[in-house]
Write an enzyme that holds these catalytic residues in place. Structure first.
Site, PDB file in Angstrom:
ATOM      1  N   LYS A  63       4.728   3.580  43.879  1.00  0.00           N
ATOM      2  CA  LYS A  63       6.185   3.682  44.012  1.00  0.00           C
ATOM      3  C   LYS A  63       6.736   4.763  43.078  1.00  0.00           C
ATOM      4  O   LYS A  63       7.644   5.519  43.451  1.00  0.00           O
ATOM      5  CB  LYS A  63       6.841   2.340  43.701  1.00  0.00           C
ATOM      6  CG  LYS A  63       6.630   1.275  44.766  1.00  0.00           C
ATOM      7  CD  LYS A  63       7.363  -0.003  44.400  1.00  0.00           C
ATOM      8  CE  LYS A  63       7.263  -1.050  45.499  1.00  0.00           C
ATOM      9  NZ  LYS A  63       8.001  -2.285  45.167  1.00  0.00           N
ATOM     10  N   SER A  84       9.364  -0.841  39.557  1.00  0.00           N
ATOM     11  CA  SER A  84       8.806  -2.158  39.260  1.00  0.00           C
ATOM     12  C   SER A  84       8.368  -2.823  40.557  1.00  0.00           C
ATOM     13  O   SER A  84       8.880  -2.511  41.638  1.00  0.00           O
ATOM     14  CB  SER A  84       9.855  -3.020  38.549  1.00  0.00           C
ATOM     15  OG  SER A  84       9.308  -4.251  38.139  1.00  0.00           O
ATOM     16  N   ASP A  85       7.418  -3.727  40.433  1.00  0.00           N
ATOM     17  CA  ASP A  85       6.977  -4.509  41.591  1.00  0.00           C
ATOM     18  C   ASP A  85       6.585  -5.899  41.106  1.00  0.00           C
ATOM     19  O   ASP A  85       6.053  -6.054  39.998  1.00  0.00           O
ATOM     20  CB  ASP A  85       5.797  -3.849  42.294  1.00  0.00           C
ATOM     21  CG  ASP A  85       5.506  -4.501  43.638  1.00  0.00           C
ATOM     22  OD1 ASP A  85       6.337  -4.372  44.547  1.00  0.00           O
ATOM     23  OD2 ASP A  85       4.454  -5.153  43.761  1.00  0.00           O
ATOM     24  N   THR A  86       6.856  -6.892  41.927  1.00  0.00           N
ATOM     25  CA  THR A  86       6.562  -8.283  41.580  1.00  0.00           C
ATOM     26  C   THR A  86       5.705  -8.906  42.671  1.00  0.00           C
ATOM     27  O   THR A  86       5.938  -8.683  43.862  1.00  0.00           O
ATOM     28  CB  THR A  86       7.869  -9.086  41.437  1.00  0.00           C
ATOM     29  OG1 THR A  86       8.672  -8.507  40.407  1.00  0.00           O
ATOM     30  CG2 THR A  86       7.577 -10.545  41.089  1.00  0.00           C
ATOM     31  N   ALA A 121       4.999  -5.759  37.291  1.00  0.00           N
ATOM     32  CA  ALA A 121       4.599  -4.518  36.631  1.00  0.00           C
ATOM     33  C   ALA A 121       5.804  -3.587  36.563  1.00  0.00           C
ATOM     34  O   ALA A 121       6.644  -3.570  37.465  1.00  0.00           O
ATOM     35  CB  ALA A 121       3.456  -3.849  37.388  1.00  0.00           C
TER      36      ALA A 121
END
Length: 207
Positions: A63, A84-86, A121
């Site tokens: 991303k 960010s990624d969850t 992250a």
């Protein structure tokens, strides 16, 4: 200590929760969203036998790479870029965004009455001449009380599970069935504020 260098960051995320959390920190930000022809969902494809921590950090890096290219293509001013990624995981199993109501119901039944991990992250491209990438990972544990079929059906009918990893949002009505949290509430929402603030200070962002 060096004085702040940057007055704002680009946020490459469509999540209103991440915007809310950045605002809570007092970080000025501008959205850097994908163009209509970009297949942002393709970046979230899972690799065979990929572990949850590896997955969420890899996707966040992808991303960030796409957002950096987007900024250059649009000729926007230089500034740090935040991504960010969850993801939600039960053991090694990754629960992504549900494809439909049946998928959401299956995920919620799997989470019912047990603990799972929420991994978020964060990656930050610092901007400036000495451009570098800073990254962090937050891992929290959430335990749901048992969810009966009526509760699951009502929650799915609300539309809340769609677009959410693990088919739920902690700030939604389902919070009434969360029995225990260990870790970062903001990370479970989508952006770990402690880790994010550390990265922003390293990048010399004022807030």
């Amino acid at each position: 200590m060096s004085l702040p260098l940057h007055t704002f960051v680009y946020l490459a995320s469509q999540s209103p929760r991440r915007r809310q959390l950045l605002t809570q920190l007092g970080v000025a930000h501008e959205l850097l969203l994908p163009d209509p022809d970009e297949d942002a969902e393709a970046l979230e494809a899972l690799l065979p036998r990929e572990l949850p921590a590896d997955y969420v950090q890899r996707v966040t890096g992808l991303k960030l790479k796409a957002a950096r290219a987007r900024r250059r293509q649009r000729g926007l001013p230089d500034a740090p870029i935040l991504c960010s990624d969850t993801t939600v995981a039960i053991g090694r199993r990754i629960l992504g965004k549900p494809a439909d109501a049946d998928d959401a119901a299956e995920m919620l039944r799997a989470l019912s009455g047990r603990s799972h991990r929420v991994l978020t992250a964060v990656a930050l491209c610092t901007g400036g001449q000495r451009r570098r990438t800073l990254a962090a990972l937050s891992v929290s544990t959430v335990r749901f009380a048992p969810l009966d079929d009526a509760t699951i059906a009502a929650y799915i009918a609300s539309g809340e599970p769609f677009g959410k990893a693990g088919a739920y949002a902690i700030q939604s009505q389902l919070a009434g069935w969360i029995a225990h949290i260990a870790g970062s509430y903001s990370a479970i929402m989508g952006l770990p504020l402690f880790e994010t603030a550390q990265l922003l200070r390293q990048a010399r962002v004022s807030f």
